[in-house]
Write an enzyme that holds these catalytic residues in place. Structure first.
Site, PDB file in Angstrom:
ATOM      1  N   ILE A 177    -139.585  44.258  33.353  1.00  0.00           N
ATOM      2  CA  ILE A 177    -138.703  43.373  32.596  1.00  0.00           C
ATOM      3  C   ILE A 177    -139.018  43.531  31.112  1.00  0.00           C
ATOM      4  O   ILE A 177    -140.072  43.113  30.649  1.00  0.00           O
ATOM      5  CB  ILE A 177    -138.880  41.909  33.025  1.00  0.00           C
ATOM      6  CG1 ILE A 177    -138.719  41.750  34.531  1.00  0.00           C
ATOM      7  CG2 ILE A 177    -137.881  41.014  32.286  1.00  0.00           C
ATOM      8  CD1 ILE A 177    -139.051  40.357  35.034  1.00  0.00           C
ATOM      9  N   GLY A 178    -138.108  44.139  30.369  1.00  0.00           N
ATOM     10  CA  GLY A 178    -138.358  44.437  28.965  1.00  0.00           C
ATOM     11  C   GLY A 178    -139.142  45.725  28.837  1.00  0.00           C
ATOM     12  O   GLY A 178    -140.245  45.760  28.291  1.00  0.00           O
ATOM     13  N   CYS A 179    -138.577  46.800  29.346  1.00  0.00           N
ATOM     14  CA  CYS A 179    -139.320  48.048  29.581  1.00  0.00           C
ATOM     15  C   CYS A 179    -139.536  48.896  28.342  1.00  0.00           C
ATOM     16  O   CYS A 179    -140.250  49.898  28.395  1.00  0.00           O
ATOM     17  CB  CYS A 179    -138.589  48.879  30.635  1.00  0.00           C
ATOM     18  SG  CYS A 179    -136.918  49.404  30.132  1.00  0.00           S
ATOM     19  N   GLY A 182    -139.968  52.875  28.137  1.00  0.00           N
ATOM     20  CA  GLY A 182    -140.322  53.296  29.483  1.00  0.00           C
ATOM     21  C   GLY A 182    -141.752  53.754  29.679  1.00  0.00           C
ATOM     22  O   GLY A 182    -142.063  54.373  30.698  1.00  0.00           O
ATOM     23  N   ILE A 201    -132.790  45.334  26.338  1.00  0.00           N
ATOM     24  CA  ILE A 201    -131.605  44.909  25.586  1.00  0.00           C
ATOM     25  C   ILE A 201    -131.394  45.806  24.371  1.00  0.00           C
ATOM     26  O   ILE A 201    -130.611  45.478  23.482  1.00  0.00           O
ATOM     27  CB  ILE A 201    -131.729  43.436  25.141  1.00  0.00           C
ATOM     28  CG1 ILE A 201    -133.026  43.211  24.348  1.00  0.00           C
ATOM     29  CG2 ILE A 201    -131.660  42.502  26.344  1.00  0.00           C
ATOM     30  CD1 ILE A 201    -133.126  41.861  23.684  1.00  0.00           C
ATOM     31  N   GLU A 204    -130.880  51.863  21.950  1.00  0.00           N
ATOM     32  CA  GLU A 204    -131.652  53.032  21.553  1.00  0.00           C
ATOM     33  C   GLU A 204    -132.797  53.291  22.533  1.00  0.00           C
ATOM     34  O   GLU A 204    -133.105  54.442  22.850  1.00  0.00           O
ATOM     35  CB  GLU A 204    -132.198  52.842  20.133  1.00  0.00           C
ATOM     36  CG  GLU A 204    -131.129  52.883  19.052  1.00  0.00           C
ATOM     37  CD  GLU A 204    -130.423  54.224  18.987  1.00  0.00           C
ATOM     38  OE1 GLU A 204    -131.103  55.269  19.113  1.00  0.00           O
ATOM     39  OE2 GLU A 204    -129.190  54.235  18.831  1.00  0.00           O
ATOM     40  N   CYS A 361    -149.669  40.673  11.001  1.00  0.00           N
ATOM     41  CA  CYS A 361    -149.908  40.419  12.424  1.00  0.00           C
ATOM     42  C   CYS A 361    -151.340  40.777  12.814  1.00  0.00           C
ATOM     43  O   CYS A 361    -151.978  40.063  13.602  1.00  0.00           O
ATOM     44  CB  CYS A 361    -148.911  41.191  13.271  1.00  0.00           C
ATOM     45  SG  CYS A 361    -147.229  40.514  13.190  1.00  0.00           S
TER      46      CYS A 361
END
Length: 391
Positions: A177-179, A182, A201, A204, A361
C-alpha cells in the site's frame, strides 16, 4: 544576496534597539546558535525583517524566509536540531501551529479527492530528481543502518528486514500500500519469490515502476487505498505499507486499517512502516505541509494503537528513528552532488527549498522530535506466537 558580513552592517544601524531582533538572538543563544557567528550551525542574516517574519509565522516564516534568501546557515540540519532540543519551536509562532492543527482536526485534508494532490505535487516532480537522490532501488523511506556502510546497503537491509518480519515465502502474495517506485516489490519478488501488487497515487511512479518490472510477478495499480476492494478469494498472504501512512490522516485511520484487514488472509501479517510523532494531537509542521507534503500528518503511537485494535492484534513494535537522520543526510549528499545536472531544470529557488526540506527533516530525527516505527500486526494473533527476526 548579501555577504556573510550582513550582520555587521544590519545590526548596529537597523536593529540595535529592535525588540524582535533582541528576542530572537536571545532565544537562539539559548540553543547555542549565534547570529553572525562562525560555526557551521550559526545563522547569517541578510534581510532586516527576517526575525519579524520568523517570530510572527514560526516554522512557516523560518522556511519561507530561508527559501527567499533572507538568511543562510552552513549546516541547517544541526541548526534545526538545536532549535528543537531547546524547544524554541514551542515559543515561536504558536498561532500558525494551532491553526494548522485545528484545520487538520476539523477538515478531512486526506479525503479521497484530495489524496491525489501529494502525488502530483511531490512524487511527480520528476524521476530524474529521485533517481539522482535515492539509491538504485529508489527506496524513498528510512533505511536500516546497523551494519550498512552505504545508502544502497542500508536500503537493501531495510527491504530484507521487512521481508523477514513478514516471514515471506515463495509463492506468497504481497500487497504494498503506497508502493512508490516498487523497491519492496522488486526485492520481495527477486529474493523471496513473492507475487506483488502495489498501490500508488503517483502517475510517474506507476509508469517507471511498470517499465522496470519486466518479467517479474509485480503489478502496479494507480489507485487510492480506498478504491481497492479485493474479494475473499483475492486476499493477500502479506501486506506492507512503507512510508505511506503519513498521508492517511486521523479521520481516515479506521478506514485504512479496515481496508488492510479485508485485504489480508486470516492467518496473514501486515507490516506498517511510518514516521511518527511523540504526542497525540501535536500540530503538523506548516512549512512541510505547504511546500513538501500537502495534507500530510504524522500519527502518534496511541493513535496507531487505538485505530488498529478493532481489526488487528499488535505483534511487534520497532523504533529506529535515528536511522532516518542518516538516511536523509545521505539523500542530501547525493542531491548536492547531482545538482549541477539538475539545476537547469529545477532552478535556484527549488534548490534552496529542497536542501531546507532534507536537512530540516534530518534535524527533527536527530533531536528525536520524530520517530520511525515498524509495527507488525496480525488479524487474530499469529499462530505459535510472533518472533522478530534477529538482525
Amino acid at each position: 544576496m548579501a555577504s556573510d558580513n550582513t550582520w555587521n552592517a544590519l545590526a548596529p544601524n537597523l536593529h540595535q534597539a529592535d525588540d524582535n531582533w533582541r528576542r530572537a538572538t536571545s532565544l537562539l543563544a539559548f540553543a547555542d546558535i549565534q547570529v553572525g557567528g562562525q560555526r557551521p550551525w550559526d545563522m547569517q542574516v541578510h534581510h532586516p525583517d527576517t526575525f519579524d517574519r520568523i517570530l510572527t509565522r514560526g516554522s512557516l516564516g523560518l522556511g519561507e524566509s530561508y527559501v527567499d534568501g533572507w538568511w543562510d546557515c552552513a549546516q541547517l540540519d544541526e541548526f534545526i536540531t538545536r532549535i528543537l532540543r531547546a524547544r524554541l519551536d514551542e515559543q515561536v509562532g504558536r498561532a500558525g501551529w494551532l491553526w494548522a492543527s485545528l484545520k487538520a482536526r476539523l477538515t478531512n485534508l486526506q479525503s479521497q479527492h484530495r489524496a491525489w494532490q501529494v502525488g502530483e505535487m511531490h512524487y511527480d516532480l520528476g524521476n530524474d530528481l529521485y533517481e539522482a537522490m535515492l539509491d538504485p532501488s529508489m527506496a524513498y523511506s528510512c533505511a536500516y543502518w546497523p551494519a550498512a556502510q552505504t545508502l544502497a546497503q542500508a536500503q537493501e537491509a531495510k527491504l530484507d528486514l521487512i521481508c523477514q518480519k513478514l516471514q515471506l515465502k515463495p509463492g506468497m502474495t504481497l500487497l504494498d500500500i503506497g508502493c512508490g517506485w516498487g523497491s519492496l516489490m522488486f526485492f520481495a519478488a527477486q529474493h523471496y519469490g513473492a507475487h506483488c501488487v502495489g498501490l500508488t497515487i503517483s502517475k510517474e511512479q506507476a509508469k517507471l515502476g511498470a517499465e522496470k518490472a519486466l518479467n517479474l510477478p509485480v503489478r502496479f495499480e494507480l489507485a487510492d487505498y480506498r478504491q481497492f476492494n479485493p474479494d475473499s478469494e483475492q486476499r493477500f498472504d502479506r501486506i506492507a505499507s512503507v512510508g505511506m501512512f503519513e498521508h492517511v490522516g486521523h479521520k481516515n485511520y479506521r478506514a485504512y486499517f479496515e481496508m488492510a484487514r479485508r485485504s489480508l488472509q486470516a492467518d496473514g501479517l501486515f507490516l506498517l512502516h511510518t514516521i511518527g510523532k511523540n504526542r497525540a494531537g501535536a500540530g503538523i509542521d506548516p512549512w512541510i505541509e505547504k511546500y513538501i507534503f500537502p495534507n500530510g500528518v504524522l500519527p502518534s503511537a496511541s493513535e496507531i494503537a487505538y485505530y488498529s485494535e478493532d481489526a488487528f492484534v499488535m505483534e511487534d513494535w520497532h523504533n529506529f528513528g535515528e536511522d532516518y537522520d542518516k538516511t536523509l543526510m545521505a539523500w542530501y549528499a547525493r542531491f548536492e552532488a547531482a545538482w549541477p545536472a539538475l539545476k537547469e531544470h529545477y532552478g535556484e529557488r527549488f534548490y534552496r527549498m529542497w536542501r531546507y526540506y532534507l536537512q530540516c527533516c534530518a534535524g527533527t530525527f536527530r533531536a528525536r522530535d520524530n520517530q520511525l516505527w515498524q509495527v507488525v500486526l496480525s488479524p487474530s494473533g499469529h499462530a505459535g506466537g510472533y518472533r522478530r527476526p534477529l538482525m
